[in-house]
Design a protein around this motif. Structure first.
Motif, PDB file in Angstrom:
ATOM      1  N   THR A   1      -2.636   5.265  -3.308  1.00  0.00           N
ATOM      2  CA  THR A   1      -3.537   6.377  -2.995  1.00  0.00           C
ATOM      3  C   THR A   1      -2.771   7.677  -3.144  1.00  0.00           C
ATOM      4  N   ALA A   2      -3.255   8.562  -3.985  1.00  0.00           N
ATOM      5  CA  ALA A   2      -2.659   9.887  -4.107  1.00  0.00           C
ATOM      6  C   ALA A   2      -3.124  10.725  -2.920  1.00  0.00           C
ATOM      7  N   LEU A   3      -2.207  11.475  -2.318  1.00  0.00           N
ATOM      8  CA  LEU A   3      -2.504  12.234  -1.099  1.00  0.00           C
ATOM      9  C   LEU A   3      -2.035  13.671  -1.264  1.00  0.00           C
ATOM     10  N   SER A   4      -2.910  14.607  -0.933  1.00  0.00           N
ATOM     11  CA  SER A   4      -2.533  16.016  -1.012  1.00  0.00           C
ATOM     12  C   SER A   4      -3.287  16.809   0.034  1.00  0.00           C
ATOM     13  N   MET A   5      -2.776  18.010   0.300  1.00  0.00           N
ATOM     14  CA  MET A   5      -3.454  18.945   1.195  1.00  0.00           C
ATOM     15  C   MET A   5      -3.413  20.336   0.566  1.00  0.00           C
ATOM     16  N   GLY A   6      -4.422  21.152   0.875  1.00  0.00           N
ATOM     17  CA  GLY A   6      -4.452  22.489   0.310  1.00  0.00           C
ATOM     18  C   GLY A   6      -5.835  23.091   0.384  1.00  0.00           C
ATOM     19  N   GLY A   7      -6.067  24.083  -0.476  1.00  0.00           N
ATOM     20  CA  GLY A   7      -7.354  24.764  -0.503  1.00  0.00           C
ATOM     21  C   GLY A   7      -8.353  24.092  -1.422  1.00  0.00           C
ATOM     22  N   LYS A   8      -9.416  24.823  -1.720  1.00  0.00           N
ATOM     23  CA  LYS A   8     -10.534  24.250  -2.471  1.00  0.00           C
ATOM     24  C   LYS A   8     -10.184  23.878  -3.902  1.00  0.00           C
TER      25      LYS A   8
ATOM     26  N   ASP B   1       6.359  16.241  -8.313  1.00  0.00           N
ATOM     27  CA  ASP B   1       5.436  15.256  -7.752  1.00  0.00           C
ATOM     28  C   ASP B   1       4.916  14.282  -8.799  1.00  0.00           C
ATOM     29  N   LEU B   2       4.918  14.701 -10.057  1.00  0.00           N
ATOM     30  CA  LEU B   2       4.567  13.757 -11.117  1.00  0.00           C
ATOM     31  C   LEU B   2       5.563  12.600 -11.136  1.00  0.00           C
ATOM     32  N   SER B   3       6.826  12.903 -10.836  1.00  0.00           N
ATOM     33  CA  SER B   3       7.840  11.848 -10.759  1.00  0.00           C
ATOM     34  C   SER B   3       7.565  10.912  -9.585  1.00  0.00           C
ATOM     35  N   ALA B   4       7.085  11.465  -8.477  1.00  0.00           N
ATOM     36  CA  ALA B   4       6.761  10.643  -7.310  1.00  0.00           C
ATOM     37  C   ALA B   4       5.605   9.702  -7.616  1.00  0.00           C
ATOM     38  N   VAL B   5       4.577  10.213  -8.282  1.00  0.00           N
ATOM     39  CA  VAL B   5       3.423   9.380  -8.645  1.00  0.00           C
ATOM     40  C   VAL B   5       3.849   8.298  -9.633  1.00  0.00           C
TER      41      VAL B   5
ATOM     42  N   ALA C   1      -3.797  29.252 -13.473  1.00  0.00           N
ATOM     43  CA  ALA C   1      -4.385  27.917 -13.366  1.00  0.00           C
ATOM     44  C   ALA C   1      -3.473  27.060 -12.492  1.00  0.00           C
ATOM     45  N   MET C   2      -4.045  26.042 -11.864  1.00  0.00           N
ATOM     46  CA  MET C   2      -3.267  25.168 -10.981  1.00  0.00           C
ATOM     47  C   MET C   2      -2.963  23.850 -11.698  1.00  0.00           C
ATOM     48  N   LYS C   3      -1.778  23.321 -11.425  1.00  0.00           N
ATOM     49  CA  LYS C   3      -1.367  22.061 -12.029  1.00  0.00           C
ATOM     50  C   LYS C   3      -0.581  21.249 -11.001  1.00  0.00           C
ATOM     51  N   ILE C   4      -0.374  19.971 -11.278  1.00  0.00           N
ATOM     52  CA  ILE C   4       0.420  19.120 -10.392  1.00  0.00           C
ATOM     53  C   ILE C   4       1.884  19.505 -10.544  1.00  0.00           C
ATOM     54  N   SER C   5       2.564  19.684  -9.434  1.00  0.00           N
ATOM     55  CA  SER C   5       3.990  20.011  -9.473  1.00  0.00           C
ATOM     56  C   SER C   5       4.748  18.943 -10.258  1.00  0.00           C
ATOM     57  N   GLN C   6       5.643  19.386 -11.136  1.00  0.00           N
ATOM     58  CA  GLN C   6       6.385  18.458 -11.984  1.00  0.00           C
ATOM     59  C   GLN C   6       7.177  17.455 -11.158  1.00  0.00           C
TER      60      GLN C   6
ATOM     61  N   LYS D   1       0.847  -1.191   0.000  1.00  0.00           N
ATOM     62  CA  LYS D   1       0.000   0.000   0.000  1.00  0.00           C
ATOM     63  C   LYS D   1       0.884   1.243   0.000  1.00  0.00           C
ATOM     64  N   ILE D   2       0.722   2.049  -1.041  1.00  0.00           N
ATOM     65  CA  ILE D   2       1.590   3.202  -1.264  1.00  0.00           C
ATOM     66  C   ILE D   2       0.770   4.488  -1.233  1.00  0.00           C
ATOM     67  N   LEU D   3       1.283   5.492  -0.531  1.00  0.00           N
ATOM     68  CA  LEU D   3       0.734   6.845  -0.595  1.00  0.00           C
ATOM     69  C   LEU D   3       1.685   7.688  -1.434  1.00  0.00           C
ATOM     70  N   ALA D   4       1.172   8.290  -2.495  1.00  0.00           N
ATOM     71  CA  ALA D   4       1.971   9.164  -3.349  1.00  0.00           C
ATOM     72  C   ALA D   4       1.517  10.601  -3.134  1.00  0.00           C
ATOM     73  N   CYS D   5       2.377  11.406  -2.544  1.00  0.00           N
ATOM     74  CA  CYS D   5       2.010  12.781  -2.205  1.00  0.00           C
ATOM     75  C   CYS D   5       2.242  13.717  -3.393  1.00  0.00           C
ATOM     76  N   TYR D   6       1.360  14.689  -3.530  1.00  0.00           N
ATOM     77  CA  TYR D   6       1.526  15.670  -4.602  1.00  0.00           C
ATOM     78  C   TYR D   6       0.993  17.019  -4.150  1.00  0.00           C
ATOM     79  N   LYS D   7       1.352  18.048  -4.899  1.00  0.00           N
ATOM     80  CA  LYS D   7       0.934  19.409  -4.583  1.00  0.00           C
ATOM     81  C   LYS D   7       0.496  20.114  -5.861  1.00  0.00           C
ATOM     82  N   LEU D   8      -0.540  20.927  -5.759  1.00  0.00           N
ATOM     83  CA  LEU D   8      -0.940  21.783  -6.880  1.00  0.00           C
ATOM     84  C   LEU D   8      -0.171  23.095  -6.796  1.00  0.00           C
ATOM     85  N   VAL D   9       0.402  23.504  -7.913  1.00  0.00           N
ATOM     86  CA  VAL D   9       1.176  24.744  -7.971  1.00  0.00           C
ATOM     87  C   VAL D   9       0.667  25.584  -9.136  1.00  0.00           C
TER      88      VAL D   9
END
Length: 257
Positions: free
Chosen positions: A57-64, A37-41, A30-35, A2-10
């Motif tokens: 499971t992709a995991l992230s935190m942030g705003g709406k 973090d694409l490598s992490a996924v 516009a918001m996109k996935i950090s480059q 079971k893997i958690l892959a973290c990412y962030k919108l930038v």
């Protein structure tokens, strides 16, 4: 596994507006996935394929912005089986120590053997979240991973490239790793993957679901500014003789000092 892959919108770089005083305006970006973090996924997807089984499971935190259907479809089309988002207005512009605490709290609500992060993010690139996340969870953690060799009997084997050698490290699971941007070339999702992304489950965690998260006042973000543009000297040196080369080198020395 079971893997958690973290990412962030930038923010999308081309949409960023630099004001006269150097301040960065991302209001219309516009918001996109950090480059990174694409490598992490992609690393998570490749590890699952190598093992022949697993759940990502992709995991992230942030705003709406995380809840936008397009943003959710974008990450789920890249290989994760499910999505977990920690969403709250207070998570906007979170600094690394805040981000790590929220991700750690969210991760503890899931079962996992491995958490994979990018080495940094496409905006701040602080290179701290993965290490701080491992510290919060009290798990073995390492950054700069350039290759995931494999996993067997509760041990993850990875490589990390240094200046003049390659380290081969065996890490007991569960663990947290941060991968370098050159670990792989993230794949472009197929149309089938994009259409299938809408059928994958997603979980939204609000502040009430996470409970109180103590965030010490370790640092405060005052402003983010673009570097000052240097005025071009417009010095032209004609010829390729020794005198011209010496003149060119002299100008370089002056500029460096």
């Amino acid at each position: 596994m079971k893997i958690l892959a973290c990412y962030k919108l930038v923010p999308e770089e081309q949409d960023i507006n630099v004001q006269a005083d150097g301040a960065i305006d991302t209001a219309k970006a516009a918001m996109k996935i950090s480059q990174f973090d694409l490598s992490a996924v992609e690393a998570a997807v490749q590890l699952k394929a190598q093992l022949g089984e697993g759940h990502i499971t992709a995991l992230s935190m942030g705003g709406k912005a995380l809840e936008a259907p397009k943003a959710k479809k974008d990450i789920l089309s890249r290989g994760p089986d499910a999505l977990t988002l920690a969403v709250d207005d207070s998570f906007e512009q979170a600094l690394p120590h805040h981000t790590a605490r929220v991700l750690a709290t969210a991760a503890q609500k899931s079962e996992f053997d491995l958490i994979i992060c990018g080495d940094g993010s496409g905006d701040l690139y602080a290179q701290q979240v993965g290490l701080l996340l491992g510290e919060q969870l009290q798990l073995p953690n390492i950054n700069g991973v350039s290759k995931i060799v494999g996993a067997e009997a509760g041990i993850l084997t990875v490589e990390r490239e240094l200046d003049d050698e390659v380290e081969v490290l065996a890490i007991p699971l569960p663990a947290v790793i941060s991968v370098s941007a050159d670990i792989n070339e993230p794949q472009i999702p197929s149309m089938k993957a994009i259409l299938g992304a809408a059928k994958k489950p997603s979980t939204i965690l609000r502040q009430a679901d996470l409970g109180p998260i103590e965030v010490p006042a370790m640092a405060e973000l005052l402003t983010v500014k673009a570097p000052e543009q240097q005025e071009r000297k417009r010095i032209l040196i004609e010829g390729d003789g020794d005198d011209q080369i010496a003149e060119f080198a002299d100008h370089l020395r002056k500029a460096a000092n």
